[in-house]
Design a protein around this motif. Structure first.
Motif, PDB file in Angstrom:
ATOM      1  N   LEU A 323      -3.447  -7.163   0.008  1.00  0.00           N
ATOM      2  CA  LEU A 323      -2.032  -6.826  -0.130  1.00  0.00           C
ATOM      3  C   LEU A 323      -1.801  -5.911  -1.320  1.00  0.00           C
ATOM      4  CD1 LEU A 323       0.964  -7.100   0.562  1.00  0.00           C
ATOM      5  CD2 LEU A 323       0.977  -9.284  -0.678  1.00  0.00           C
ATOM      6  N   ARG A 324      -2.440  -6.199  -2.424  1.00  0.00           N
ATOM      7  CA  ARG A 324      -2.221  -5.369  -3.614  1.00  0.00           C
ATOM      8  C   ARG A 324      -2.672  -3.932  -3.369  1.00  0.00           C
ATOM      9  NH1 ARG A 324      -4.456  -9.102  -8.508  1.00  0.00           N
ATOM     10  NH2 ARG A 324      -5.988  -9.603  -6.897  1.00  0.00           N
ATOM     11  N   ALA A 325      -3.737  -3.760  -2.594  1.00  0.00           N
ATOM     12  CA  ALA A 325      -4.203  -2.399  -2.287  1.00  0.00           C
ATOM     13  C   ALA A 325      -3.170  -1.654  -1.446  1.00  0.00           C
ATOM     14  CB  ALA A 325      -5.545  -2.453  -1.562  1.00  0.00           C
ATOM     15  N   ASP A 326      -2.598  -2.320  -0.458  1.00  0.00           N
ATOM     16  CA  ASP A 326      -1.568  -1.674   0.371  1.00  0.00           C
ATOM     17  C   ASP A 326      -0.340  -1.320  -0.471  1.00  0.00           C
ATOM     18  OD1 ASP A 326      -2.938  -1.535   2.724  1.00  0.00           O
ATOM     19  OD2 ASP A 326      -1.735  -3.028   3.811  1.00  0.00           O
ATOM     20  N   LEU A 327       0.051  -2.197  -1.359  1.00  0.00           N
ATOM     21  CA  LEU A 327       1.220  -1.930  -2.199  1.00  0.00           C
ATOM     22  C   LEU A 327       0.950  -0.773  -3.160  1.00  0.00           C
ATOM     23  CD1 LEU A 327       2.308  -5.613  -2.900  1.00  0.00           C
ATOM     24  CD2 LEU A 327       3.456  -3.967  -1.399  1.00  0.00           C
ATOM     25  N   ARG A 328      -0.273  -0.683  -3.664  1.00  0.00           N
ATOM     26  CA  ARG A 328      -0.638   0.456  -4.523  1.00  0.00           C
ATOM     27  C   ARG A 328      -0.599   1.752  -3.723  1.00  0.00           C
ATOM     28  NH1 ARG A 328      -4.546  -3.197  -6.710  1.00  0.00           N
ATOM     29  NH2 ARG A 328      -6.147  -2.314  -5.332  1.00  0.00           N
ATOM     30  N   THR A 329      -1.095   1.698  -2.484  1.00  0.00           N
ATOM     31  CA  THR A 329      -1.062   2.879  -1.618  1.00  0.00           C
ATOM     32  C   THR A 329       0.371   3.350  -1.400  1.00  0.00           C
ATOM     33  OG1 THR A 329      -3.109   2.286  -0.478  1.00  0.00           O
ATOM     34  CG2 THR A 329      -1.575   3.726   0.711  1.00  0.00           C
TER      35      THR A 329
END
Length: 470
Positions: A323-329
């Motif tokens: 989830l954190r990777a998607d939010l960073r993207t």
């Protein structure tokens, strides 16, 4: 010696006869009431006219006019004059003696007709009063986009309005609407169509907007087939403030994360993005450009403020997604900026909450897919900050869908507003219990008023600060 049954039989027959008489009397009274309502409706004067900007207006005035005039503000859609939210409501209110009026708004511009709506409603009042005489009381009623117009009338009446009733109102305003919708559209485009360029703002035509809606809807439909896709759909739904309760289904349990996503998907499958993109095109026409932005938005912070955050975390974990990777993207790719003039125009024409001159009662369904109930939270905060919080009351109906009120719920809310206008205080007239009793007592089509507190609107932006073109 046997006991005679004749007296008991006579008493039984008497009770049956009395019950039958009561039934016939009740039926006769019901028929008389229905006949009277039909007669009142049939004898109502139907008036029409045209305003200086080309807007048309209609009015219905019953023969037994009670002196109260209702000015109705209709929602987003074709600019056609209406004076009531539904035909059933019109029939009931005419039977109770209310006169009703409403304008089309300017038919020569956008369906997001906020440039003219408030002006046309006041002009309609003037035109109708010239025909029927000065009312004893004038109340504003507005639905959906018309709920925003209604809040403006309650703010700017200058003595022409005595009170206002809003239904499923878009009271957070046009810029908040476009911003949280942009977040949802952008999430779908960025995470479900990562290799494609998807135009999200500055639509050149309604066909352009419809084509984007089709691409985004197709992406959601394909994504629903996998756990990863469903987690990302839920993330977009959270940013859209979309309820996890769809028509024809029971509300999912509080921790039924998959069931909640399935019902959020229902809204997408039913075409909500077509409405969103069509509305954006109309808004851009009205305000002269793009009034939304996402450059500088922290999507992790945005999700943290959403009531759906626990659902998203659970679905991402179950899908094995970061989830954190998607939010960073999402944060890194957020580059949409606003047109300053469009933002200023939207603030001037398409906002509310800067104050109230008269009492306003807003009612909202708890599962509104098009104008999220969380807008009421945002609006209440603004009204309170203006110092007019005592004039505002909000009540909620436990039902899914946009503006899906019963006639009884609408009429009971109007009666509660009249109580406030007549007495100078709300008392308990606008409480859920009082509204439920009042609506049920009408004997019409039922009611579902409940105690409810809407969550915070997930939008993550404050006016007037916004990023613009360099």
């Amino acid at each position: 010696m046997p006991v005679s049954t004749r007296p008991r039989t006579r008493r039984t027959r008497l009770r049956i006869a009395l019950a039958a008489l009561a039934t016939l009397t009740s039926a006769a009274l019901t028929a008389l009431s229905f006949s009277t309502a039909q007669a009142d409706t049939a004898t109502a004067d139907h008036l029409t006219g045209t305003l200086s900007d080309g807007a048309t207006w209609v009015a219905d005035v019953p023969g037994n006019w009670n002196g109260t005039l209702l000015v109705f503000s209709h929602g987003f859609g074709p600019t056609v004059a209406r004076d009531a939210p539904t035909d059933a409501v019109r029939t009931e209110l005419l039977a109770e003696g209310y006169a009703m009026a409403g304008s089309s708004y300017d038919p020569n511009g956008s369906m997001w007709a906020l440039n003219s709506a408030e002006r046309d409603q006041f002009a309609t009042l003037d035109a109708v009063v010239a025909k029927i005489g000065k009312p004893r009381r004038t109340l504003a009623v507005g639905q959906s986009m018309g709920g925003l117009v209604n809040a403006q009338l309650a703010r700017d009446g200058g003595g022409r309005i005595d009170g206002a009733l809003g239904q499923c109102g878009l009271v957070a305003g046009g810029t908040d609407l476009d911003n949280y919708q942009l977040d949802a559209e952008y999430t779908i485009a960025r995470l479900l169509l990562p290799a494609q360029e998807v135009k999200l703002v500055h639509f050149s035509s309604s066909a352009d907007a419809a084509a984007v809606a089709g691409r985004l809807t197709d992406a959601v439909t394909a994504a629903q087939a996998t756990p990863r896709g469903r987690a990302r759909i839920a993330l977009a739904a959270a940013f859209l403030n979309l309820p996890a309760w769809s028509p024809g289904k029971d509300r999912p349990a509080a921790t039924d994360w998959a069931g909640q996503e399935e019902q959020q998907y229902d809204w997408f499958a039913q075409g909500i993005l077509s409405f969103v993109e069509g509305g954006r095109y109309a808004m851009e026409q009205s305000v002269g450009g793009n009034n939304s932005w996402n450059r500088g938005v922290d999507y992790a912070g945005l999700l943290a403020d959403s009531e759906h955050a626990p659902q998203i975390r659970a679905l991402y974990k179950a899908a094995g997604l970061d989830l954190r990777a998607d939010l960073r993207t999402l944060t890194a790719g957020a580059t949409v900026t606003a047109d300053p003039a469009a933002v200023r125009t939207a603030l001037r024409t398409s906002s509310a909450g800067q104050g109230l001159e008269v009492p306003l009662l807003d009612i909202h369904t708890t599962g509104d897919n098009l104008v999220p109930v969380q807008q009421e939270n945002r609006f209440a905060g603004r009204v309170k900050a203006s110092g007019d919080g005592a004039l505002l009351r909000q009540a909620f109906v436990e039902r899914q869908g946009h503006c899906t009120f019963t006639t009884a719920e609408t009429v009971a809310a109007l009666h509660a507003l009249e109580h406030r206008v007549s007495t100078g205080h709300w008392g308990d007239a606008a409480t859920p219990d009082a509204l439920q009793r009042s609506a049920t007592a009408l004997g019409l089509d039922g009611a579902a008023y409940v105690t409810y507190r809407p969550a915070q609107l997930t939008v993550g932006r404050d006016r007037p600060a916004y990023p613009t073109h360099p």
